[in-house]
Design a protein around this motif. Structure first.
Motif, PDB file in Angstrom:
ATOM      1  N   ALA A 165       0.853  -1.193   0.000  1.00 51.48           N
ATOM      2  CA  ALA A 165       0.000   0.000   0.000  1.00 51.48           C
ATOM      3  C   ALA A 165       0.885   1.238   0.000  1.00 51.48           C
ATOM      4  O   ALA A 165       1.927   1.275   0.659  1.00 51.48           O
ATOM      5  CB  ALA A 165      -0.890   0.015   1.232  1.00 51.48           C
ATOM      6  N   ILE A 166       0.447   2.250  -0.731  1.00 54.30           N
ATOM      7  CA  ILE A 166       1.090   3.559  -0.642  1.00 54.30           C
ATOM      8  C   ILE A 166       0.062   4.594  -0.190  1.00 54.30           C
ATOM      9  O   ILE A 166      -1.146   4.427  -0.410  1.00 54.30           O
ATOM     10  CB  ILE A 166       1.741   4.025  -1.964  1.00 54.30           C
ATOM     11  CG1 ILE A 166       0.716   4.105  -3.102  1.00 54.30           C
ATOM     12  CG2 ILE A 166       2.911   3.130  -2.336  1.00 54.30           C
ATOM     13  CD1 ILE A 166       1.255   4.761  -4.376  1.00 54.30           C
ATOM     14  N   VAL A 167       0.553   5.634   0.481  1.00 54.51           N
ATOM     15  CA  VAL A 167      -0.242   6.819   0.803  1.00 54.51           C
ATOM     16  C   VAL A 167       0.485   8.002   0.168  1.00 54.51           C
ATOM     17  O   VAL A 167       1.702   8.153   0.371  1.00 54.51           O
ATOM     18  CB  VAL A 167      -0.362   7.004   2.329  1.00 54.51           C
ATOM     19  CG1 VAL A 167      -0.889   8.403   2.668  1.00 54.51           C
ATOM     20  CG2 VAL A 167      -1.247   5.927   2.938  1.00 54.51           C
ATOM     21  N   LEU A 168      -0.242   8.792  -0.607  1.00 53.99           N
ATOM     22  CA  LEU A 168       0.388   9.951  -1.249  1.00 53.99           C
ATOM     23  C   LEU A 168       0.320  11.159  -0.324  1.00 53.99           C
ATOM     24  O   LEU A 168      -0.762  11.551   0.121  1.00 53.99           O
ATOM     25  CB  LEU A 168      -0.312  10.292  -2.569  1.00 53.99           C
ATOM     26  CG  LEU A 168       0.236  11.548  -3.277  1.00 53.99           C
ATOM     27  CD1 LEU A 168       1.690  11.354  -3.695  1.00 53.99           C
ATOM     28  CD2 LEU A 168      -0.623  11.910  -4.479  1.00 53.99           C
ATOM     29  N   CYS A 169       1.475  11.743  -0.045  1.00 56.69           N
ATOM     30  CA  CYS A 169       1.560  12.935   0.805  1.00 56.69           C
ATOM     31  C   CYS A 169       1.784  14.169  -0.077  1.00 56.69           C
ATOM     32  O   CYS A 169       2.514  14.123  -1.063  1.00 56.69           O
ATOM     33  CB  CYS A 169       2.705  12.791   1.800  1.00 56.69           C
ATOM     34  SG  CYS A 169       2.489  11.362   2.883  1.00 56.69           S
ATOM     35  N   HIS A 170       1.149  15.271   0.339  1.00 49.38           N
ATOM     36  CA  HIS A 170       1.128  16.464  -0.515  1.00 49.38           C
ATOM     37  C   HIS A 170       0.900  17.697   0.353  1.00 49.38           C
ATOM     38  O   HIS A 170       0.197  17.631   1.356  1.00 49.38           O
ATOM     39  CB  HIS A 170      -0.009  16.307  -1.535  1.00 49.38           C
ATOM     40  CG  HIS A 170      -0.228  17.516  -2.404  1.00 49.38           C
ATOM     41  ND1 HIS A 170       0.725  17.977  -3.281  1.00 49.38           N
ATOM     42  CD2 HIS A 170      -1.304  18.336  -2.545  1.00 49.38           C
ATOM     43  CE1 HIS A 170       0.245  19.040  -3.927  1.00 49.38           C
ATOM     44  NE2 HIS A 170      -0.977  19.285  -3.491  1.00 49.38           N
ATOM     45  N   ASP A 171       1.508  18.805  -0.053  1.00 49.97           N
ATOM     46  CA  ASP A 171       1.253  20.090   0.592  1.00 49.97           C
ATOM     47  C   ASP A 171       0.222  20.828  -0.257  1.00 49.97           C
ATOM     48  O   ASP A 171       0.513  21.248  -1.381  1.00 49.97           O
ATOM     49  CB  ASP A 171       2.564  20.885   0.676  1.00 49.97           C
ATOM     50  CG  ASP A 171       2.378  22.232   1.371  1.00 49.97           C
ATOM     51  OD1 ASP A 171       1.238  22.748   1.397  1.00 49.97           O
ATOM     52  OD2 ASP A 171       3.381  22.763   1.876  1.00 49.97           O
ATOM     53  N   ALA A 172      -0.979  20.968   0.301  1.00 46.68           N
ATOM     54  CA  ALA A 172      -2.090  21.525  -0.483  1.00 46.68           C
ATOM     55  C   ALA A 172      -1.859  22.982  -0.860  1.00 46.68           C
ATOM     56  O   ALA A 172      -2.554  23.517  -1.719  1.00 46.68           O
ATOM     57  CB  ALA A 172      -3.398  21.383   0.291  1.00 46.68           C
ATOM     58  N   GLY A 173      -0.897  23.640  -0.233  1.00 45.19           N
ATOM     59  CA  GLY A 173      -0.633  25.033  -0.571  1.00 45.19           C
ATOM     60  C   GLY A 173       0.521  25.212  -1.536  1.00 45.19           C
ATOM     61  O   GLY A 173       0.952  26.338  -1.784  1.00 45.19           O
ATOM     62  N   ARG A 174       1.033  24.135  -2.088  1.00 44.03           N
ATOM     63  CA  ARG A 174       2.246  24.229  -2.898  1.00 44.03           C
ATOM     64  C   ARG A 174       1.938  23.867  -4.353  1.00 44.03           C
ATOM     65  O   ARG A 174       1.203  22.915  -4.596  1.00 44.03           O
ATOM     66  CB  ARG A 174       3.300  23.271  -2.338  1.00 44.03           C
ATOM     67  CG  ARG A 174       4.727  23.651  -2.710  1.00 44.03           C
ATOM     68  CD  ARG A 174       5.747  22.661  -2.186  1.00 44.03           C
ATOM     69  NE  ARG A 174       5.764  22.537  -0.721  1.00 44.03           N
ATOM     70  CZ  ARG A 174       6.582  21.726  -0.061  1.00 44.03           C
ATOM     71  NH1 ARG A 174       7.439  20.971  -0.720  1.00 44.03           N
ATOM     72  NH2 ARG A 174       6.525  21.658   1.254  1.00 44.03           N
ATOM     73  N   SER A 175       2.527  24.601  -5.293  1.00 44.36           N
ATOM     74  CA  SER A 175       2.304  24.293  -6.710  1.00 44.36           C
ATOM     75  C   SER A 175       3.614  24.029  -7.451  1.00 44.36           C
ATOM     76  O   SER A 175       3.607  23.575  -8.591  1.00 44.36           O
ATOM     77  CB  SER A 175       1.568  25.442  -7.396  1.00 44.36           C
ATOM     78  OG  SER A 175       2.364  26.614  -7.353  1.00 44.36           O
ATOM     79  N   ARG A 176       4.750  24.310  -6.800  1.00 42.26           N
ATOM     80  CA  ARG A 176       6.066  24.160  -7.420  1.00 42.26           C
ATOM     81  C   ARG A 176       6.944  23.340  -6.485  1.00 42.26           C
ATOM     82  O   ARG A 176       6.772  23.406  -5.267  1.00 42.26           O
ATOM     83  CB  ARG A 176       6.728  25.532  -7.615  1.00 42.26           C
ATOM     84  CG  ARG A 176       5.897  26.513  -8.414  1.00 42.26           C
ATOM     85  CD  ARG A 176       6.273  26.476  -9.868  1.00 42.26           C
ATOM     86  NE  ARG A 176       5.139  26.826 -10.710  1.00 42.26           N
ATOM     87  CZ  ARG A 176       5.167  26.748 -12.036  1.00 42.26           C
ATOM     88  NH1 ARG A 176       6.257  26.313 -12.648  1.00 42.26           N
ATOM     89  NH2 ARG A 176       4.117  27.054 -12.759  1.00 42.26           N
ATOM     90  N   ILE A 177       7.922  22.639  -7.055  1.00 39.63           N
ATOM     91  CA  ILE A 177       8.892  21.932  -6.222  1.00 39.63           C
ATOM     92  C   ILE A 177       9.593  22.960  -5.337  1.00 39.63           C
ATOM     93  O   ILE A 177      10.026  24.011  -5.815  1.00 39.63           O
ATOM     94  CB  ILE A 177       9.921  21.177  -7.101  1.00 39.63           C
ATOM     95  CG1 ILE A 177       9.248  20.042  -7.894  1.00 39.63           C
ATOM     96  CG2 ILE A 177      11.078  20.659  -6.252  1.00 39.63           C
ATOM     97  CD1 ILE A 177       8.938  18.794  -7.134  1.00 39.63           C
ATOM     98  N   ASP A 178       9.705  22.646  -4.060  1.00 37.36           N
ATOM     99  CA  ASP A 178      10.284  23.555  -3.083  1.00 37.36           C
ATOM    100  C   ASP A 178      11.699  23.967  -3.504  1.00 37.36           C
ATOM    101  O   ASP A 178      12.588  23.118  -3.654  1.00 37.36           O
ATOM    102  CB  ASP A 178      10.332  22.843  -1.722  1.00 37.36           C
ATOM    103  CG  ASP A 178      10.666  23.796  -0.594  1.00 37.36           C
ATOM    104  OD1 ASP A 178      10.250  24.966  -0.659  1.00 37.36           O
ATOM    105  OD2 ASP A 178      11.353  23.361   0.344  1.00 37.36           O
ATOM    106  N   GLY A 179      11.895  25.252  -3.740  1.00 36.36           N
ATOM    107  CA  GLY A 179      13.214  25.768  -4.103  1.00 36.36           C
ATOM    108  C   GLY A 179      13.535  25.699  -5.583  1.00 36.36           C
ATOM    109  O   GLY A 179      14.583  26.184  -6.000  1.00 36.36           O
ATOM    110  N   LEU A 180      12.673  25.083  -6.394  1.00 37.75           N
ATOM    111  CA  LEU A 180      12.935  24.940  -7.832  1.00 37.75           C
ATOM    112  C   LEU A 180      11.717  25.435  -8.610  1.00 37.75           C
ATOM    113  O   LEU A 180      10.912  24.645  -9.106  1.00 37.75           O
ATOM    114  CB  LEU A 180      13.224  23.469  -8.181  1.00 37.75           C
ATOM    115  CG  LEU A 180      14.433  22.829  -7.494  1.00 37.75           C
ATOM    116  CD1 LEU A 180      14.543  21.348  -7.866  1.00 37.75           C
ATOM    117  CD2 LEU A 180      15.730  23.546  -7.861  1.00 37.75           C
ATOM    118  N   PRO A 181      11.586  26.758  -8.737  1.00 33.52           N
ATOM    119  CA  PRO A 181      10.344  27.320  -9.299  1.00 33.52           C
ATOM    120  C   PRO A 181      10.074  26.923 -10.744  1.00 33.52           C
ATOM    121  O   PRO A 181       8.936  27.058 -11.202  1.00 33.52           O
ATOM    122  CB  PRO A 181      10.566  28.840  -9.165  1.00 33.52           C
ATOM    123  CG  PRO A 181      12.021  29.025  -8.918  1.00 33.52           C
ATOM    124  CD  PRO A 181      12.514  27.787  -8.266  1.00 33.52           C
TER     125      PRO A 181
END
Lengths: 333, 333
Positions: free
Chosen positions: B243-259
């Motif tokens: 089983a996998i669970v997908l984790c996500h930051d709902a306020g983020r649209s770009r890879i952190d630090g790599l716009p």
């Protein structure tokens, strides 16, 4: 890497081409550096070089014993250690591309220091690398990818570089494995990098270049290999290739050494490399197949390459039987 | 790992939760071990612990200064070194999870030796690992995967383990990162493994177990991260999750630090993890989404979770706002 030449190639107990992969690669691509081979028995793989003792090799001018085996996991067999001691005693330096460092074996390190010999563990990174950023770099890049390990990626890459140069292109072979690095004299063994820095190391290895320049990058492993796929993906992302060539052993149906794992279909393997590679270079394309057909007859090989090429709509070559000109044609078209 | 407790947490100059990720994780999951924080200035991130000098912390019984920062690349800033010297002088051990080893800084190593203090570099592997084989192991495994780094994989994994245990299941958290390892007291920092052995290290970390047992494995990075995807794929193959669970930051649209790098669509991210994970476990399935909705209002978060869950046909939770019960329901159904 400045390994003193010429070399005595240590084949040891390796029985076949795969086991003696590093020695065979150096022998083929840099024959002028190789003056002999050292084999444990007549059953060991024969590179077609004179069998020489350490003393005889040294007397003929050999400077370095190059460990030519490529075992899974890269460990040094305990019974090689007294042999390496004897080589140091005979006047030879040691060079190896194993994960386990010869220089970490105290007996050998102390003896080398005492006798003034060099020990080269070329697989070990000699500098730190940054985390990969995916920043688009100038210049063109080709990466060989594979259905498995040991399917001819390094051979294909070197053959493509040679052909590109013959066509007047500015091209550079970029070594990513132990054998490639010993042939090129520089490079980065990406499978020995700390995992966080795989892509970053490849970005460093293939920096910004002129627009017309091709970096021809040696691939490693396979996205379908349950042990090595992480290396292959980091290499694919870091290389950000404009072109890939799929390498395959036409006589193989299972992952080498893992009979529960079938090889992927060639189409599936190309598509996955393109899908994942597009993350860092959306313009990625596949320019052809480079197959090892050594286990097939001439007629079988010809039929296999024709039908595979037609099925996939791509040029399909065997770099040994046919050369790689059709791949370079597709690359430059 | 036997780090002497209790801890003084070194936040240093880190200004936000991300920068002080390791300190914040230990503070949240193991509050009983933490007696204070050390911050460079009042602008540093506040863990809600007393600000203590090294001397004051030692006087209150602190045994170890735990470096709580998690900078990209894992390097030690030069201006921390005199601080760590002062901590050793005050009577504290040092523990860190950086790529750069505190124990490699001669000044600190010599001082620690002289004063009889311990230095723990927990990110460094303390043993060799085999190459991964993909051999199917007994027992069940869940892996958290992500659209990016620092989206709540460790938090989600620990919350799922806790909930499984509350339901009477036999479950074990398997730490794969520096913070998780300091919380669990054991584990393997997979991003610090030599690249050839990523999958093999994870196979070792989650060995054969009882059929009813769940290993709940902390994920790392993202298959879509141009720097870290190799680690994520090796971890996915080695974990062979059911089983996998997908984790996500709902306020983020770009890879952190790599716009330049947009986050993948959640469906695309799930599908790629399932497609690649099927190589070592064809029965792999996704049991839900664990989102960090901290940047949304209550109403926005509720709407986002509902619409995302409906669109993907999977339970969607925020482990902090809602808990992870719906994920565990789906897992055990």
């Amino acid at each position: 890497v400045t390994i003193r030449q010429p070399y005595l190639l240590f084949v040891g107990p390796a029985r076949d081409f795969h086991g003696a992969k590093t020695a065979a690669g150096i022998r083929y691509w840099r024959p002028e550096r190789c003056i002999g081979q050292w084999r444990s028995s007549p059953q060991s793989f024969d590179l077609g070089l004179p069998d020489l003792s350490f003393e005889a090799a040294a007397a003929r001018g050999a400077a370095t014993l190059v460990i030519g085996l490529a075992p899974v996991g890269g460990a040094i067999a305990p019974d090689w250690i007294p042999l390496f001691e004897a080589a140091l005693d005979a006047g030879l330096d040691l060079a190896a591309g194993m994960h386990q460092r010869i220089g970490d074996i105290e007996l050998l390190r102390l003896k080398a220091t005492r006798l003034g010999r060099q020990i080269h563990d070329v697989r070990q990174p000699t500098r730190a690398f940054p985390v990969g950023t995916g920043r688009k770099r100038r210049g063109k890049r080709l990466l060989t990818v594979g259905t498995d390990c040991a399917v001819g990626k390094m051979y294909s890459t070197l053959a493509i570089e040679r052909k590109l140069r013959a066509r007047g292109c500015n091209a550079t072979f970029r070594a990513t494995g132990q054998t490639g690095l010993m042939i090129a004299g520089e490079g980065v063994c990406v499978d020995a990098i700390v995992a966080d820095f795989i892509a970053g190391a490849v970005e460093w290895l293939t920096p910004d270049a002129d627009e017309g320049h091709w970096d021809v990058i040696e691939g490693q492993g396979s996205l379908f290999h349950p042990g090595y796929a992480g290396v292959s993906l980091g290499l694919l992302h870091g290389a950000q290739p404009d072109a890939i060539v799929l390498c395959h052993d036409a006589g193989r149906s299972r992952i080498d050494g893992l009979p529960d794992y079938p090889l992927p279909d060639l189409r599936e393997c190309i598509d996955l490399n393109l899908a994942l590679g597009a993350r860092t270079n959306p313009a990625i394309r596949c320019v052809g197949i480079s197959a090892n057909t050594a286990r097939l007859s001439d007629a079988e090989a010809e039929a296999w390459m024709r039908s595979t090429g037609e099925r996939l709509g791509l040029p399909c070559v065997d770099p040994v039987r046919t050369g790689v000109a059709p791949l370079v044609d597709a690359l430059l078209s």
